[in-house]
Design an enzyme around this catalytic site. Sequence first.
Site, PDB file in Angstrom:
ATOM      1  N   HIS A 244       0.874  -1.173   0.000  1.00  0.00           N
ATOM      2  CA  HIS A 244       0.000   0.000   0.000  1.00  0.00           C
ATOM      3  C   HIS A 244       0.912   1.224   0.000  1.00  0.00           C
ATOM      4  O   HIS A 244       1.843   1.288   0.799  1.00  0.00           O
ATOM      5  CB  HIS A 244      -0.915   0.005   1.224  1.00  0.00           C
ATOM      6  CG  HIS A 244      -2.072   0.931   1.048  1.00  0.00           C
ATOM      7  ND1 HIS A 244      -1.925   2.292   1.126  1.00  0.00           N
ATOM      8  CD2 HIS A 244      -3.361   0.704   0.741  1.00  0.00           C
ATOM      9  CE1 HIS A 244      -3.100   2.849   0.891  1.00  0.00           C
ATOM     10  NE2 HIS A 244      -3.989   1.910   0.642  1.00  0.00           N
ATOM     11  N   ARG A 290      -1.938   1.761  -7.480  1.00  0.00           N
ATOM     12  CA  ARG A 290      -1.124   1.602  -6.267  1.00  0.00           C
ATOM     13  C   ARG A 290       0.347   1.290  -6.537  1.00  0.00           C
ATOM     14  O   ARG A 290       1.226   1.856  -5.892  1.00  0.00           O
ATOM     15  CB  ARG A 290      -1.670   0.433  -5.437  1.00  0.00           C
ATOM     16  CG  ARG A 290      -2.784   0.826  -4.548  1.00  0.00           C
ATOM     17  CD  ARG A 290      -3.221  -0.336  -3.707  1.00  0.00           C
ATOM     18  NE  ARG A 290      -4.471   0.022  -3.060  1.00  0.00           N
ATOM     19  CZ  ARG A 290      -5.174  -0.772  -2.284  1.00  0.00           C
ATOM     20  NH1 ARG A 290      -4.758  -1.987  -2.040  1.00  0.00           N
ATOM     21  NH2 ARG A 290      -6.278  -0.360  -1.735  1.00  0.00           N
ATOM     22  N   HIS A 351       0.982  -4.981   2.346  1.00  0.00           N
ATOM     23  CA  HIS A 351      -0.460  -4.905   2.574  1.00  0.00           C
ATOM     24  C   HIS A 351      -1.151  -6.248   2.372  1.00  0.00           C
ATOM     25  O   HIS A 351      -1.937  -6.679   3.193  1.00  0.00           O
ATOM     26  CB  HIS A 351      -1.039  -3.858   1.624  1.00  0.00           C
ATOM     27  CG  HIS A 351      -2.483  -3.556   1.860  1.00  0.00           C
ATOM     28  ND1 HIS A 351      -2.974  -3.268   3.108  1.00  0.00           N
ATOM     29  CD2 HIS A 351      -3.539  -3.476   1.001  1.00  0.00           C
ATOM     30  CE1 HIS A 351      -4.285  -3.027   3.023  1.00  0.00           C
ATOM     31  NE2 HIS A 351      -4.644  -3.163   1.758  1.00  0.00           N
TER      32      HIS A 351
HETATM   33  C1  LIG Z   1      -5.728  -2.506   6.904  1.00  0.00           C
HETATM   34  C2  LIG Z   1      -6.313  -3.474   5.911  1.00  0.00           C
HETATM   35  C3  LIG Z   1      -7.377  -3.096   5.106  1.00  0.00           C
HETATM   36  C4  LIG Z   1      -7.936  -4.005   4.200  1.00  0.00           C
HETATM   37  N1  LIG Z   1      -9.042  -3.640   3.480  1.00  0.00           N
HETATM   38  C5  LIG Z   1      -9.643  -4.566   2.691  1.00  0.00           C
HETATM   39  C6  LIG Z   1     -10.863  -4.266   2.034  1.00  0.00           C
HETATM   40  O1  LIG Z   1     -11.417  -3.191   2.186  1.00  0.00           O
HETATM   41  N2  LIG Z   1     -11.426  -5.231   1.244  1.00  0.00           N
HETATM   42  C7  LIG Z   1     -10.861  -6.462   1.064  1.00  0.00           C
HETATM   43  O2  LIG Z   1     -11.421  -7.295   0.334  1.00  0.00           O
HETATM   44  N3  LIG Z   1      -9.706  -6.760   1.689  1.00  0.00           N
HETATM   45  C8  LIG Z   1      -9.093  -5.862   2.505  1.00  0.00           C
HETATM   46  N4  LIG Z   1      -7.941  -6.194   3.151  1.00  0.00           N
HETATM   47  C9  LIG Z   1      -7.424  -7.552   2.990  1.00  0.00           C
HETATM   48  C10 LIG Z   1      -8.297  -8.524   3.769  1.00  0.00           C
HETATM   49  O3  LIG Z   1      -8.609  -7.961   5.015  1.00  0.00           O
HETATM   50  C11 LIG Z   1      -7.614  -9.863   3.992  1.00  0.00           C
HETATM   51  O4  LIG Z   1      -7.037 -10.328   2.831  1.00  0.00           O
HETATM   52  C12 LIG Z   1      -8.614 -10.901   4.484  1.00  0.00           C
HETATM   53  O5  LIG Z   1      -9.279 -10.392   5.612  1.00  0.00           O
HETATM   54  C13 LIG Z   1      -7.930 -12.202   4.839  1.00  0.00           C
HETATM   55  O6  LIG Z   1      -8.852 -13.033   5.497  1.00  0.00           O
HETATM   56  P1  LIG Z   1      -8.376 -14.446   6.018  1.00  0.00           P
HETATM   57  O7  LIG Z   1      -9.535 -15.058   6.723  1.00  0.00           O
HETATM   58  O8  LIG Z   1      -7.723 -15.198   4.942  1.00  0.00           O
HETATM   59  O9  LIG Z   1      -7.201 -14.105   7.069  1.00  0.00           O
HETATM   60  P2  LIG Z   1      -7.274 -13.271   8.414  1.00  0.00           P
HETATM   61  O10 LIG Z   1      -8.477 -12.449   8.495  1.00  0.00           O
HETATM   62  O11 LIG Z   1      -5.963 -12.602   8.581  1.00  0.00           O
HETATM   63  O12 LIG Z   1      -7.411 -14.410   9.516  1.00  0.00           O
HETATM   64  C14 LIG Z   1      -6.325 -15.256   9.812  1.00  0.00           C
HETATM   65  C15 LIG Z   1      -6.606 -15.955  11.121  1.00  0.00           C
HETATM   66  O13 LIG Z   1      -5.627 -16.968  11.352  1.00  0.00           O
HETATM   67  C16 LIG Z   1      -5.124 -16.867  12.670  1.00  0.00           C
HETATM   68  N5  LIG Z   1      -3.785 -17.444  12.710  1.00  0.00           N
HETATM   69  C17 LIG Z   1      -2.678 -17.034  12.051  1.00  0.00           C
HETATM   70  N6  LIG Z   1      -1.642 -17.849  12.370  1.00  0.00           N
HETATM   71  C18 LIG Z   1      -2.114 -18.778  13.230  1.00  0.00           C
HETATM   72  C19 LIG Z   1      -1.528 -19.866  13.931  1.00  0.00           C
HETATM   73  N7  LIG Z   1      -0.228 -20.168  13.841  1.00  0.00           N
HETATM   74  N8  LIG Z   1      -2.316 -20.613  14.732  1.00  0.00           N
HETATM   75  C20 LIG Z   1      -3.634 -20.316  14.890  1.00  0.00           C
HETATM   76  N9  LIG Z   1      -4.232 -19.286  14.278  1.00  0.00           N
HETATM   77  C21 LIG Z   1      -3.476 -18.535  13.448  1.00  0.00           C
HETATM   78  C22 LIG Z   1      -5.177 -15.381  12.953  1.00  0.00           C
HETATM   79  O14 LIG Z   1      -5.093 -15.124  14.318  1.00  0.00           O
HETATM   80  C23 LIG Z   1      -6.535 -15.041  12.339  1.00  0.00           C
HETATM   81  O15 LIG Z   1      -7.574 -15.426  13.198  1.00  0.00           O
HETATM   82  C24 LIG Z   1      -7.379  -5.301   4.065  1.00  0.00           C
HETATM   83  C25 LIG Z   1      -6.305  -5.675   4.866  1.00  0.00           C
HETATM   84  C26 LIG Z   1      -5.782  -4.785   5.793  1.00  0.00           C
HETATM   85  C27 LIG Z   1      -4.647  -5.242   6.658  1.00  0.00           C
END
Ligand SMILES: Cc1cc2nc3c(=O)[nH]c(=O)nc-3n(C[C@H](O)[C@H](O)[C@H](O)COP(=O)(O)OP(=O)(O)OC[C@H]3O[C@@H](n4cnc5c(N)ncnc54)[C@H](O)[C@@H]3O)c2cc1C
Length: 535
Positions: A244, A290, A351
């Site tokens: 980002h 970006r 990001h």
């Molecule tokens: C500031 C910011 C703004 C964003 N804005 C957007 C947006 O507007 N729209 C969009 O589509 N995307 C956005 N994104 C990207 C998006 O948020 C993520 O790509 C998405 O939420 C990922 O979801 P996930 O469930 O794969 O992982 P996460 O939501 O990161 O969940 C991962 C989980 O795994 C757990 N975990 C990790 N390692 C371990 C371990 N060793 N043992 C047990 N648990 C573990 C973590 O604690 C967490 O609970 C943004 C990201 C950020 C950081």
Amino acid sequence: MAMPHRYLVQFNPKQTPHFFTDILVIGAGIAGLRAALEVPAPLNVLVVTKDRIQQSNSTYAQGGIAGVLSPEDRFENHIEDTLRAGAGLCHRDIVEKVVREAPEQINDLIRWGTHFDEEDGQLALTREGGHSHRRIVHALGDATGYEVMRAIIERATETPNITLWGDTFTVDLLTHEGRCVGAVVWRVGQGLLLIWAKQTILASGGAGMVYRETTNPPVATGDGMAAAYRAGAALRDMEFMQFHPTVLYVAGSSRFLISEAVRGEGAYLRDRHGKRFMPEIDARAELAPRDVVAQAIVRQMEATRHPNVYLDLSHLDPAVVRRRFPGIDKMCKSFGLDISKDQIPVRPGAHYMVGGVTVDAEGQTTLPGLWAAGEVTSSGLHGANRLASNSLLEGLVFGAACGRTAAALAAEQPDTFTALPLASRFAPETDGALDVADITNSLRSLMVRHMGVTRDKAGLEQAERDVAFWCRYVRAREFSDRPGWELQNLLTIARLMIHSALVREESRGVHFRSDFPERDDTKWQRHIVCSPFQG
Ligand SMILES: Cc1cc2nc3c(=O)[nH]c(=O)nc-3n(C[C@H](O)[C@H](O)[C@H](O)COP(=O)(O)OP(=O)(O)OC[C@H]3O[C@@H](n4cnc5c(N)ncnc54)[C@H](O)[C@@H]3O)c2cc1C
């Protein structure tokens, strides 16, 4: 390179408590909880997450979720926008599947209690960079993730066949005869546990913490990618980390994201001498894509020998600025900065991890028994660059697919309640104290220096040597706490990222090589797959 042992910790099944479940979900972000919600009773789902349930990238998502919901928009438009952003590496079938499922997934979230922002009684749709139409649903203005996760966590908590364990760190995936059979976890208050699962779903998110500047929360240390790699699953596209352009750069602050909308409202980017540098680089000036803005910022920082550039909003109406960006106003105020008149120091930050564990259209990895969804994966949706607001959507679509398919298989597997003959024994290095925080900081700085927005062969080779050296003595140890395991995982991820960036001798999507500045479709319109874990 010394990669001495398959598991990060030793365990003896005779002395370790066991837990049995039908489905194990690792991670409680949007992908993990969506997967869990798709598993029908009477199957049991255990969701483990290493921190509080609310700690995930999903909770921090700001902008929203993309989906074709307006009569002026068409699935074909969203598909084309996604393919264009992905710079030749998206899989069209996956893009089509995700885009077509988006409205249904968004409706499910609404059914489960998510309050998306509305205008005149209709869902308010906004437009973001790279989207040809208004198609982003959002909540609480710029706190979409917070609201979506509130609703989905509530739903999961109320669902009787789902058990949620916070503060439970997945150290490694258990494998037996070429199959994933669960995980070895460390639970606060209990210590090591062996969890045996008929099917395991990895939803552990991204790896932004491998960089000093990142928008990601501290949980994003790539544990799941590293554990999958140790377990023998294929990973790909690890060179593609999306940066980002504007992350707040104040010593002592968490690296807070200053949304693109600030530039959308007319903010200028200036260097340390007050020069507005974007207009001479791109006709779209501050509103260029970006990767273009991030690269321009890095070049300007180098040219002016300064660690950051500045966002300038002083020419805009102060009342409008404060009303439009209350969160950013509050964060900057806490560091004594007035966004209506002060220059806001910013620089690019890691990001979104585009690469990850290879999955097919159902979320199946190359390791039988292991499924994956969300940012931990490379599904073929994003190609070489992620289109804004497509990642929460990916978590929903693949989370649901994994949950459904893994559950169908688990339903056919009888209960045996048998622990398999698995043990982990090795002789860890014990000499000398290791300053884990110091190595972690050094790694994160090295990644910014050599594996950041702009890369070249000499820098990448230097990074490869440094990381290999650190790996030699960090991987030879056995840690008994989260910072140690996270460092070991970050080193693995860094090694894979640097290696892939060295191999890809071209520039494509978010990967920019100053020594190979052009895209080269004849050689590189393909994925770089990380070779299996050795030793
Ligand atoms: C500031 C910011 C703004 C964003 N804005 C957007 C947006 O507007 N729209 C969009 O589509 N995307 C956005 N994104 C990207 C998006 O948020 C993520 O790509 C998405 O939420 C990922 O979801 P996930 O469930 O794969 O992982 P996460 O939501 O990161 O969940 C991962 C989980 O795994 C757990 N975990 C990790 N390692 C371990 C371990 N060793 N043992 C047990 N648990 C573990 C973590 O604690 C967490 O609970 C943004 C990201 C950020 C950081």
